[in-house]
Design an enzyme around this catalytic site. Structure first.
Site, short mmCIF file in Angstrom:
data_model
loop_
_atom_site.label_atom_id
_atom_site.label_comp_id
_atom_site.label_asym_id
_atom_site.label_seq_id
_atom_site.Cartn_x
_atom_site.Cartn_y
_atom_site.Cartn_z
N VAL A 18 51.72 15.35 53.14
CA VAL A 18 51.58 15.15 54.67
C VAL A 18 51.17 13.06 54.32
O VAL A 18 51.21 13.46 55.28
CB VAL A 18 50.40 15.74 54.05
CG1 VAL A 18 51.39 17.24 53.99
CG2 VAL A 18 49.37 15.19 52.96
N ASP A 43 47.52 18.33 45.29
CA ASP A 43 46.71 18.70 44.90
C ASP A 43 46.13 20.13 44.77
O ASP A 43 44.65 20.51 43.74
CB ASP A 43 45.87 17.85 46.18
CG ASP A 43 43.92 18.20 46.11
OD1 ASP A 43 43.85 17.99 45.15
OD2 ASP A 43 43.13 17.34 47.46
N ASN A 54 42.89 13.81 47.97
CA ASN A 54 42.13 13.75 49.60
C ASN A 54 40.99 12.27 48.43
O ASN A 54 40.17 13.20 47.89
CB ASN A 54 42.47 14.52 50.31
CG ASN A 54 41.11 15.02 50.38
OD1 ASN A 54 40.15 14.89 49.47
ND2 ASN A 54 42.22 16.48 50.93
N ASP A 98 57.13 21.85 38.42
CA ASP A 98 55.82 21.63 38.48
C ASP A 98 54.53 20.77 37.69
O ASP A 98 54.60 21.44 36.19
CB ASP A 98 56.19 23.10 38.51
CG ASP A 98 54.21 24.09 38.74
OD1 ASP A 98 52.99 22.82 39.03
OD2 ASP A 98 53.84 24.36 38.75
N ILE A 99 54.08 19.85 38.29
CA ILE A 99 52.83 18.75 37.29
C ILE A 99 52.22 20.00 36.98
O ILE A 99 51.32 19.76 36.11
CB ILE A 99 52.43 18.08 38.60
CG1 ILE A 99 51.80 16.84 37.42
CG2 ILE A 99 51.45 18.56 39.54
CD1 ILE A 99 51.59 15.09 38.18
#
Length: 169
Positions: free
Chosen positions: A125, A34, A24, A10-11
């Site tokens: 995505v 994000d 985005n 997990d960043i």
């Protein structure tokens, strides 16, 4: 020379100077990495993003570019937001993806960041094939002229980790 390390995880849990967000163009949060960064980092990140939208980026952050904000409650000093390209079979957008990594490292240098954590930009995505994204990411970071001492690719699952590991060998 920049050291490249790979971890699966997990960043938002990384302790680094800067965490790169696969944002985005709106800079106002989204899904995937994000959304996770905005949720864990808290409202300060969104406040900074809103200020950027109100000043320099009224139309949003262009694809391939990067900009920094506070990291809020994350274990980092900054979040570097970069907008990856959507994958296309009709048009080669590889240079835009490479630009995300170069521009993020340029911003890191401006900030004085020495440790940076990257996700696999555009592979969620935006549909970029993982093997190709890994090739572009690792090559671009290796070739970058940067004062960043360590880049950690924080990969969400084993498939991503293996794709990046194959390129990093």
């Amino acid at each position: 020379m920049t050291t490249i390390t790979l971890v699966q995880g997990d960043i938002t849990r990384r302790r680094v100077d800067a965490i790169v967000n696969a944002a985005n163009s709106s800079l106002l949060g989204g899904s995937g990495v994000d959304g996770a960064i905005h949720r864990r980092g808290g409202p300060a990140i969104l406040e900074d993003c809103r200020r950027l939208r109100a000043s320099h980026y009224g139309k949003g952050l262009p694809t391939g570019k990067a900009v920094a904000t506070t990291a809020g409650e994350l274990d980092a000093r900054w979040v570097i937001h970069t907008v990856g390209p959507r994958y296309s079979t009709e048009e080669d957008r590889s240079e835009l993806l490479a630009s995300c990594y170069r521009e993020s490292l340029r911003i890191a240098d401006e900030l004085g960041a020495r440790t940076v954590a990257f996700p696999a930009v555009s592979t969620g995505v935006y549909g970029w094939p993982m093997d190709d994204a890994a090739r572009i990411a690792v090559r671009t970071v290796r070739e970058a002229r940067t004062a960043v001492e360590e880049v950690t690719f924080v990969l969400f699952d084993e498939r991503a980790y293996e794709a990046f590991a194959a390129q990093a060998r």
